[in-house]
Design a protein around this motif. Sequence first.
Motif, mmCIF file in Angstrom:
data_model
loop_
_atom_site.group_PDB
_atom_site.id
_atom_site.type_symbol
_atom_site.label_atom_id
_atom_site.label_comp_id
_atom_site.label_asym_id
_atom_site.label_seq_id
_atom_site.Cartn_x
_atom_site.Cartn_y
_atom_site.Cartn_z
ATOM 1 N N GLU A 197 -1.015 10.119 -3.753
ATOM 2 C CA GLU A 197 -0.473 9.904 -2.416
ATOM 3 C C GLU A 197 -0.622 8.449 -1.991
ATOM 4 O O GLU A 197 0.293 7.865 -1.388
ATOM 5 C CB GLU A 197 -1.189 10.805 -1.406
ATOM 6 C CG GLU A 197 -0.703 10.611 0.028
ATOM 7 C CD GLU A 197 -1.540 11.354 1.052
ATOM 8 O OE1 GLU A 197 -1.137 11.379 2.227
ATOM 9 O OE2 GLU A 197 -2.606 11.897 0.685
ATOM 10 N N ALA A 198 -1.775 7.855 -2.303
ATOM 11 C CA ALA A 198 -2.015 6.455 -1.935
ATOM 12 C C ALA A 198 -0.989 5.534 -2.591
ATOM 13 O O ALA A 198 -0.483 4.604 -1.957
ATOM 14 C CB ALA A 198 -3.428 6.049 -2.339
ATOM 15 N N GLY A 219 2.855 1.801 -2.586
ATOM 16 C CA GLY A 219 3.498 1.133 -3.706
ATOM 17 C C GLY A 219 2.525 0.286 -4.509
ATOM 18 O O GLY A 219 2.940 -0.657 -5.196
ATOM 19 N N ALA A 220 1.242 0.594 -4.428
ATOM 20 C CA ALA A 220 0.217 -0.208 -5.103
ATOM 21 C C ALA A 220 0.508 -0.339 -6.597
ATOM 22 O O ALA A 220 0.650 0.671 -7.286
ATOM 23 C CB ALA A 220 -1.159 0.414 -4.904
ATOM 24 N N LEU A 224 -0.750 0.990 6.839
ATOM 25 C CA LEU A 224 -0.812 -0.409 7.271
ATOM 26 C C LEU A 224 -0.192 -1.354 6.241
ATOM 27 O O LEU A 224 0.234 -2.462 6.578
ATOM 28 C CB LEU A 224 -2.263 -0.818 7.529
ATOM 29 C CG LEU A 224 -2.964 -0.172 8.727
ATOM 30 C CD1 LEU A 224 -4.451 -0.496 8.704
ATOM 31 C CD2 LEU A 224 -2.337 -0.667 10.032
ATOM 32 N N LEU A 225 -0.150 -0.917 4.997
ATOM 33 C CA LEU A 225 0.338 -1.783 3.919
ATOM 34 C C LEU A 225 1.812 -1.583 3.621
ATOM 35 O O LEU A 225 2.385 -2.328 2.811
ATOM 36 C CB LEU A 225 -0.475 -1.527 2.638
ATOM 37 C CG LEU A 225 -1.989 -1.725 2.740
ATOM 38 C CD1 LEU A 225 -2.641 -1.444 1.393
ATOM 39 C CD2 LEU A 225 -2.335 -3.127 3.210
ATOM 40 N N GLN A 226 2.424 -0.610 4.242
ATOM 41 C CA GLN A 226 3.828 -0.327 3.958
ATOM 42 C C GLN A 226 4.731 -1.485 4.383
ATOM 43 O O GLN A 226 4.579 -2.040 5.471
ATOM 44 C CB GLN A 226 4.263 0.955 4.678
ATOM 45 C CG GLN A 226 3.659 2.214 4.084
ATOM 46 C CD GLN A 226 4.097 3.478 4.816
ATOM 47 O OE1 GLN A 226 4.391 3.453 5.995
ATOM 48 N NE2 GLN A 226 4.134 4.584 4.096
ATOM 49 N N THR A 283 1.378 1.862 -13.047
ATOM 50 C CA THR A 283 0.278 1.392 -12.199
ATOM 51 C C THR A 283 -0.950 1.111 -13.051
ATOM 52 O O THR A 283 -1.381 1.962 -13.837
ATOM 53 C CB THR A 283 -0.069 2.451 -11.137
ATOM 54 O OG1 THR A 283 1.104 2.765 -10.390
ATOM 55 C CG2 THR A 283 -1.152 1.949 -10.209
ATOM 56 N N ARG A 284 -1.520 -0.074 -12.892
ATOM 57 C CA ARG A 284 -2.738 -0.412 -13.618
ATOM 58 C C ARG A 284 -3.933 0.305 -12.994
ATOM 59 O O ARG A 284 -3.969 0.530 -11.781
ATOM 60 C CB ARG A 284 -3.000 -1.924 -13.585
ATOM 61 C CG ARG A 284 -2.053 -2.753 -14.420
ATOM 62 C CD ARG A 284 -2.424 -4.236 -14.335
ATOM 63 N NE ARG A 284 -3.741 -4.475 -14.892
ATOM 64 C CZ ARG A 284 -3.985 -4.821 -16.163
ATOM 65 N NH1 ARG A 284 -2.974 -4.958 -16.999
ATOM 66 N NH2 ARG A 284 -5.207 -5.044 -16.578
#
Length: 213
Positions: free
Chosen positions: A175-176, A181-182, A152-154, A3-4
């Motif tokens: 957790e975020a 999956g960010a 909401l982004l899932q 993750t960046r």
Amino acid sequence: MTTRIKICGLRTPQDVATAVACGADDIGLVFFEKSPRHLTLDAAAELALTVPLGVRKVALTVNPTDEALDTLLARVPVDLLQLHGHESPDRVAEIRTRTGVPVMKAVGIGDAEDLEALDAYMAVCEEILVDAKPPKTAVLPGGNGLTFDWRLLQGRSWSVPWMLAGGLRPSNVAEAIRLTGAPQVDVSSGVESSPGVKDADMIRDFCAAVRSV
């Protein structure tokens, strides 16, 4: 995939050095006078020189005029423009074409209805920053320390790279990432001891939490 990490609102060479040493991929420079993280062009130009090659310099602007962008880009070497105001998709496309600089548009999310704006903006920019929607009374468009319902982004599909922001801090960023999956995360107030003052230990803890996922 790693993750960046973007650390935004840096104001001193020490801030930059700490962020880079902890593994930050992007350095955010804020150009918005109402923000406690605002930089003058002279200060930003000097600070940009301390950012090593390979680390992106991101300029956060809010509803910038053409003149303001011309002046900024003539003085400060940046790799990405972050548009954090009420810029329409047409305005985003215009800025991208006019400046020749890649653009990341911030979109505030409060509920499911706000997700509709994402597709229109993804069609006209290189990246999307998904942030918590500020309250109507907020002075700042971002950096307010607010989160939104990450669920909401899932399951959402993305046509461009995207970045998660909004109330992230060392205690919740893992957790975020797991929930959304960010591929990229952005933090500002979540690593500050007071508005505009970055805390080296909090930056280290944030980056360590991201890398732990």
